[in-house]
Design an enzyme around this catalytic site. Sequence first.
Site, short mmCIF file in Angstrom:
data_model
loop_
_atom_site.label_atom_id
_atom_site.label_comp_id
_atom_site.label_asym_id
_atom_site.label_seq_id
_atom_site.Cartn_x
_atom_site.Cartn_y
_atom_site.Cartn_z
N GLN A 188 -10.51 40.78 112.41
CA GLN A 188 -11.63 39.86 112.27
C GLN A 188 -12.31 40.03 110.91
O GLN A 188 -12.47 41.14 110.42
CB GLN A 188 -12.64 40.13 113.38
N SER A 215 -7.80 46.31 114.49
CA SER A 215 -8.70 45.85 115.54
C SER A 215 -8.06 44.70 116.36
O SER A 215 -7.09 44.93 117.06
CB SER A 215 -10.04 45.44 114.93
N LEU A 216 -8.56 43.48 116.23
CA LEU A 216 -7.96 42.34 116.93
C LEU A 216 -6.45 42.28 116.66
O LEU A 216 -5.65 41.94 117.54
CB LEU A 216 -8.65 41.05 116.45
N ARG A 228 -11.50 38.48 125.11
CA ARG A 228 -12.05 39.62 124.36
C ARG A 228 -13.10 39.13 123.37
O ARG A 228 -14.19 39.69 123.26
CB ARG A 228 -10.91 40.33 123.60
N HIS A 279 -16.94 47.93 117.47
CA HIS A 279 -16.42 49.31 117.52
C HIS A 279 -17.55 50.33 117.56
O HIS A 279 -17.54 51.32 116.84
CB HIS A 279 -15.46 49.57 116.35
N GLN A 316 -10.40 50.78 122.47
CA GLN A 316 -10.51 50.31 121.09
C GLN A 316 -11.79 49.50 120.86
O GLN A 316 -12.34 49.50 119.76
CB GLN A 316 -9.26 49.45 120.81
#
Length: 308
Positions: free
Chosen positions: A10, A92-93, A117, A197, A246
Amino acid sequence: MDAVLLFSGQGAQKVGMGKDLYDKYPTAKALIEQADKALGESLSSVMFEGPGEELTRTCNCQPALYVHGLACLAVLKELLPALNPVAAAGLSLGEFTAHAAAGTYSFEEGLRLVQKRGAFMEEACNATKGTMAAMIGGSDENVIKLAQECDVDVANFNCPGQTVVSGTEEGVDKAIAGAKGAGCKIAKKLNVAGAYHSRLMHSAMVKLAEELKNVSFGTPSMPVYCNYEARVVEGPDDIRSMLEHQVCGSVRWTASMQKLVDQGHRLFIELGPGKTLAGMMGRICKDATVISIEDVPSLEAAVAELGK
């Protein structure tokens, strides 16, 4: 030809992403149309036309990056049959995109998962007042200590000298104020909707854990590295656990890339807008090659280079 696939996270999104691939390659067009149909809405029009604020919304930008990364890969595989992906990772994503590339779950199942998500994380952002800041030029140890002192979390270990903290606005402001004293050259707030996060995403993690129970995970066709523990995931329960943790945990990108480098990998293909991951790799391993693919010109240049 062996290569490691890397998928964007992202923040990489930009209006127009995927449009020229959609127009030129039937494979990309079919995949993007499949996404619109599966979601029951026109994600493609948000990707192609924006506006930027709409694309940047977490619930849109996560599925957009997922679809774009996989569209780039689908066309690359078609034009370069000799390509042999030997491992995958995503920031991440992007870790979810990496699993789709490895066949851990179907394109549509992964798409619905990342849309949820994104929606859960957007809800968590709206319910908490959080932000993030990049800490440039300091050591990981000093940033960890600073984060603890300011009661915030370390969201990303991106590359040597680039760490991101995440938490309440008050805590992040305090960390920025103390950054010079902790040995950082620059500390700047990021333009984000919330504290990704970090512990402020706890509600999103709980909701995602429920969704992950309903996904049937297959065996990945190649090693997929998880952000949370910077290692290859093993089996459905482990994959579920790593994707769940995560959301609030640190993205250990430096450690993940270092493990790939230590195994002798030197050719990486970045799939997604911009060249963020290539830039990070430049700080992790000077003799690694990262070929970034985001549109028709970069795709065709990659095919020409890799096909030599």
